[in-house]
Motif scaffolding. Structure first.
Motif, short mmCIF file in Angstrom:
data_model
loop_
_atom_site.label_atom_id
_atom_site.label_comp_id
_atom_site.label_asym_id
_atom_site.label_seq_id
_atom_site.Cartn_x
_atom_site.Cartn_y
_atom_site.Cartn_z
N SER B 111 -47.65 -27.97 -60.95
CA SER B 111 -46.31 -27.61 -60.49
C SER B 111 -45.72 -28.72 -59.61
N ILE B 113 -46.59 -31.96 -59.65
CA ILE B 113 -46.36 -33.13 -60.50
C ILE B 113 -45.08 -32.92 -61.32
N ASP B 114 -44.93 -31.71 -61.86
CA ASP B 114 -43.75 -31.40 -62.66
C ASP B 114 -42.48 -31.50 -61.81
N ALA B 117 -41.81 -35.12 -61.28
CA ALA B 117 -41.36 -35.70 -62.55
C ALA B 117 -39.88 -35.41 -62.77
N ASN B 118 -39.47 -34.18 -62.45
CA ASN B 118 -38.06 -33.81 -62.62
C ASN B 118 -37.14 -34.57 -61.66
N GLY B 120 -37.56 -37.64 -61.13
CA GLY B 120 -37.60 -39.03 -61.59
C GLY B 120 -38.66 -39.86 -60.90
N PHE B 121 -39.64 -39.21 -60.29
CA PHE B 121 -40.72 -39.93 -59.62
C PHE B 121 -41.42 -40.87 -60.61
N ASP B 122 -41.73 -42.10 -60.15
CA ASP B 122 -42.33 -43.08 -61.05
C ASP B 122 -43.85 -43.12 -60.86
N PHE B 123 -44.56 -42.36 -61.70
CA PHE B 123 -46.02 -42.28 -61.59
C PHE B 123 -46.68 -43.61 -61.99
N ASN B 124 -46.06 -44.32 -62.91
CA ASN B 124 -46.64 -45.61 -63.30
C ASN B 124 -46.69 -46.56 -62.11
N PHE B 127 -49.78 -45.48 -60.06
CA PHE B 127 -51.11 -45.68 -60.64
C PHE B 127 -51.36 -47.13 -61.06
#
Lengths: 440, 440
Positions: B111, B113-114, B117-118, B120-124, B127
């Motif tokens: 939840s 992470i989602d 993500a909504n 616009g968080f940049d996980f790349n 990581f």
């Protein structure tokens, strides 16, 4: 073909068709980590019995997420004497379906994440656009929720066309309104008796919706479907609410019911998501190939079916029970006679290279129309779809090699041949270190 | 300013400078999840004592990763009567430093992470390019490793200029080579005695490096620094190895030693990484502001200092001990007199809006040269750097409002004013639901 949440539904039939028409399937998974306890090399040392390995992986690997799933289907074209392959690379993420859906927690291991990051893995695609999934128990629960809601809507429990506030209890009707409300109820009764009138517009009665509802309910008159009536609220500039009561004929009622059921079914399907692909693989009965596939199969069952059982998987071949009846591990195959003597390194990349040389030969494999083709020269290892593809190539080469022992020798040995049966449902327990896990 | 592993070292002095010159700092964190046990709302209900809340968060929130850290520094310009702010948005990831460094496992909550993500968080960015860090114990261990290595290099333990294979024991010298090797040792002894010669080139002696080393060692002659000699291997077309033994003068020896130490120190600094920013904040003694900051502070201590202690944090104000002595929670401040009566909604976004209106006034804040400016009209909430910025704005407005009660009233109340001391080191325990956690 890259498949994310955005294009999953549009391509699902393509996936089903590819599975259905195929001679065999190859799979591969990428995970958010390998071991949450012992070091990866300790977890997968070469001295375990199959049962020990199973118990270790079950204990230390199942909290990670399988977030990329590669599926490559191979279909033999007898006329052209070549395989046609279709490759899918699915991104997977347990996006919560609604407020009551499971809020999955999964572990990430920094070494694994770092390894994938260095391979250019796209984490944004997973977390922003991964396909959701449910395991069997979650699917059952969600189905139950829908069933309950439906039976409530049809039965005495709720008044689905009325605002949620309307069902609040207990309702005490103010003395000065009683007369007005009783009149309204009379009007509704008349409407129902009178076959000519289709609807009825009440006088403005702000704030009395719940009272009217209550009274209708008491008189056993207000079950929208049963009496074919529906209340609509109209808001005007004055904020007064005209309640319109109209009969709903049987046809209309059925149409709405069906629409609703179809919508619910679609929502359910969306929530089950990627698990539908796994179910299709399981139901197809096709031979499923993987390279060093024990962890992939365990994750697949754990994530898309149910928590892994404690009992001895290997003795009872429970993978067959939960997943598919015929699994073949190309790493195990390459480490077994007659391959053992002529293949030194069974890591996927090395195996693929070795199987291009004598006494083996590269299989003739082409991408189906509309599917991207992979080039084994410019390696894209560690993308699950590509790894599945390479695994398939290795299987074909090794299977065909077995044909050379026949008299007369055969160039093509199919996935149905008795020659490959000795390799079914056995798994490589070779030592895996971090990078080898993925190179394995 | 966005800070990742790529530009961290180049900008670290800018960060230090911004902290040093500031009047106060605002911080904010983004996490990979909130609760691995009870639902988020159960975890953070409004009925806990501070101690209960601390214990709950310690138990259920610390396995998540703080992967984005916002820092906004505010410096008051008395001439221009405005604040100059510098905002930093750090991406953080525990990239393993080497094979023996900690392989951190962290939990992700789908939840959370989602939700990110909504936004616009940049996980790349996290990581692939997150800045690594070590806690105090990990830093101590790594420092110890380096110290050990250095004392070995200086002492009798290892031969640092010789290939690793050379130290393998036991070495048995083949009979037919004994003479040759003894001659070599004699030559080396001569070289050391003779002040004129600086180096010595031996006859080709493939494969005898370890034997020569062994003999020199036996004669107590071969400690590179002590005797000032060094062996180099030369590869020619013939693959023969000419061993060159040259004296190293004291100056050269020291220079090399220093180079090596500087390199080690740099490696150590790289590994300590983002923790250096946290140490700088802690050592600065500045007032640190946050909004609903309990979780942020706990994560900061847990991730960059040490596991959180069991003892009653609140009673002993242990945050001061571990982190900084003056923390101020703007949510707690807004919920306290005299703000309580005039502020209804203390979520960060709503608070920021409210504090633009009477009786409050928007503070004059400008970005420093070379720093990106934020526009509060086009909200970028949930980027840690922006949230820290907004938190700072809220603090300034509320602090200045306190000045209106003075006679004569003051427009500017500094971070050093006695007026704000009543708000120090108290934390909001307001109810947090998933989205409110971030809106909070």
């Amino acid at each position: 073909m890259e498949v994310t949440r955005s294009n999953f539904k549009d391509n699902l039939n393509k996936v089903y068709e590819a599975i259905e028409e195929s001679d065999f399937l190859a799979i591969d998974g990428e995970f958010s980590g390998i071991s949450d306890g012992p070091s990866v090399s300790a977890l997968t040392n070469g001295f375990d019995t199959p049962e020990e390995r199973y118990q270790k992986l079950k204990k230390h690997s199942m909290d990670f997420l399988l977030f990329q799933f590669g599926l490559c289907t191979f279909k033999y074209d007898h006329t052209e004497e070549k395989y046609i392959m279709k490759s899918f690379n699915f991104y997977i993420f347990p996006k919560p379906f609604n407020r009551s859906s499971p809020d999955v927690k999964f572990v990430c291991q920094s070494s694994s994440i770092d390894f994938l990051a260095n391979q250019g893995f796209d984490f944004n695609k997973v977390f922003r656009n991964g396909i959701p999934y449910l395991n069997q128990e979650e699917e059952r629960q969600l189905r139950e929720q829908y069933d309950e809601k439906r039976s409530q809507a049809n039965g005495a429990g709720s008044l689905s066309y009325i605002s949620p506030n309307a069902t609040k209890c207990p309702v005490t009707i103010p003395e000065d309104q009683k007369k007005f409300i009783e009149k309204v109820v009379e009007q509704i009764e008349d409407l129902l008796k009178n076959e000519e009138n289709e609807s009825l517009e009440l006088e403005p009665c702000t704030g009395l919706v719940s009272e009217i509802t209550h009274l209708l309910k008491k008189k056993n008159l207000f079950w929208p479907y049963r009496i074919g009536g529906v209340i609509k609220k109209k808001k005007l500039f004055t904020w007064e609410r005209y309640i319109v009561i109209s009969k709903v004929n049987e046809e209309e009622r059925k149409r709405r019911e069906q629409q609703k059921q179809a919508k619910e079914q679609e929502e359910l399907n969306d929530a089950v998501g990627f698990s539908r692909v796994i179910h299709a693989i399981a139901n197809s009965g096709k031979l499923v190939i993987g390279h060093n596939m024990l962890l992939d199969v365990m994750h697949t069952i754990h994530q898309f079916y149910c928590p892994l059982p404690d009992v001895t998987f290997f003795r009872f071949n429970l993978f067959s029970y939960y997943f598919v009846s015929r699994l073949l591990d190309t790493k195990l195959m390459a480490s077994t006679q007659p391959f053992k003597e002529i293949i030194n390194n069974t890591s996927l990349a090395e195996l693929e290279k070795r199987l291009k040389e004598v006494p083996f030969s590269s299989p003739k494999v082409e991408s189906a129309d509309g599917f991207p083709s992979y080039d084994t020269a410019s390696e894209q290892l560690h993308e699950a779809g590509y790894d599945a593809y390479i695994t398939g190539l290795c299987f074909i080469s090794m299977a065909n090699f077995l044909g050379s022992f026949l008299s007369p020798p055969k160039n093509h040995v199919s996935a149905r041949s008795k020659l490959i049966e000795p390799f079914f449902n056995k798994y490589s327990l070779c030592c895996r270190t971090l990078s080898e896990t993925r190179d394995s």
